[in-house]
Design an enzyme around this catalytic site. Sequence first.
Site, PDB file in Angstrom:
ATOM      1  N   CYS A 121     -18.226   3.844  -1.577  1.00 17.32           N
ATOM      2  CA  CYS A 121     -17.182   2.999  -2.147  1.00 17.32           C
ATOM      3  C   CYS A 121     -17.317   1.587  -1.635  1.00 17.32           C
ATOM      4  O   CYS A 121     -17.378   1.377  -0.430  1.00 17.32           O
ATOM      5  CB  CYS A 121     -15.794   3.539  -1.792  1.00 17.32           C
ATOM      6  SG  CYS A 121     -14.451   2.510  -2.401  1.00 17.32           S
ATOM      7  N   GLY A 122     -17.351   0.621  -2.550  1.00 16.17           N
ATOM      8  CA  GLY A 122     -17.535  -0.761  -2.138  1.00 16.17           C
ATOM      9  C   GLY A 122     -16.410  -1.673  -2.550  1.00 16.17           C
ATOM     10  O   GLY A 122     -16.610  -2.853  -2.762  1.00 16.17           O
TER      11      GLY A 122
END
Length: 293
Positions: A121-122
């Site tokens: 997840c960014g």
Amino acid sequence: MGRVTQRRKVHKYVLDGSPQALEFPVRHREDVLAVEEPLEIRIGSLSFSVTMRTPGNDFDLVAGFLVSEGVIWSPEQLVSLRFCAGEDEDGVQTFNVVDAQLRPDVVRPDTGRNVYTSSSCGICGTDSIEAVHKSSHFSPADDPLTVPVATLASLPDRLREAQAVFDVTGGVHAAGLFRTADDGSAELLCLREDVGRHNAVDKVVGWALREGMLPLRGTVLQVSGRASFELVQKAALAGIPVLAAVSAPSSLAVELAEASGMTLAGFSRGTSLNVYAGARRVGVPVGLADSAR
């Protein structure tokens, strides 16, 4: 730079019912894994973020991350990047800490918020379309790029052909930046691989920043996996007009693409693709367009 791959002994179980499998159901062998290690990003010696990544192109990763966070948008704002001291239990340099020195007039982000980013997840603290628009210095909306649909559909194969780390591990994502020519051909400008989709994109964007290429007008970003909100966010902040993925987009990814004036394609598999936003940039042969239904 640390190792990109690592060998590990594994027990392979074969259950295909073949005579060989019945005689030797468990086999001992070596497998090659993609390395995943933490990278601490510092700004002026103050810790800003820790991300899990595959070592390699770390300066590109840090530069792209700062673009994605809306901190910088031109190479002149980034004075220097350097590896800081960091050793493992054997006293070997780990290259897992990078310090970014920014130009004095650049507004520093809050280095006290300790951003942690996993390899899956960014989002990095930006959780709304409005926040993306406030921090964006480039707009893909007025980019006149047109990409032939056949060219767009061919990019996943072009991406896969260039994935050297995936070839030996099967365990990394990729992002490839392409520029199309008037004859419909596509030139691969930059490809980066990483265990994290968002890291691969940051590495591409960081490379472009350091090359003085932002905004990335007239380009297509092809990614492996799905098109999530954070990938559209990163593409929009870099001024990329077209993002294509081999898998599905999320609903919020489509909403952000529409609001940013981007073209977003998914399920791009060589012979077909879905366009979820900005279909005006996809060039379709006249006969095919006439038969659309």
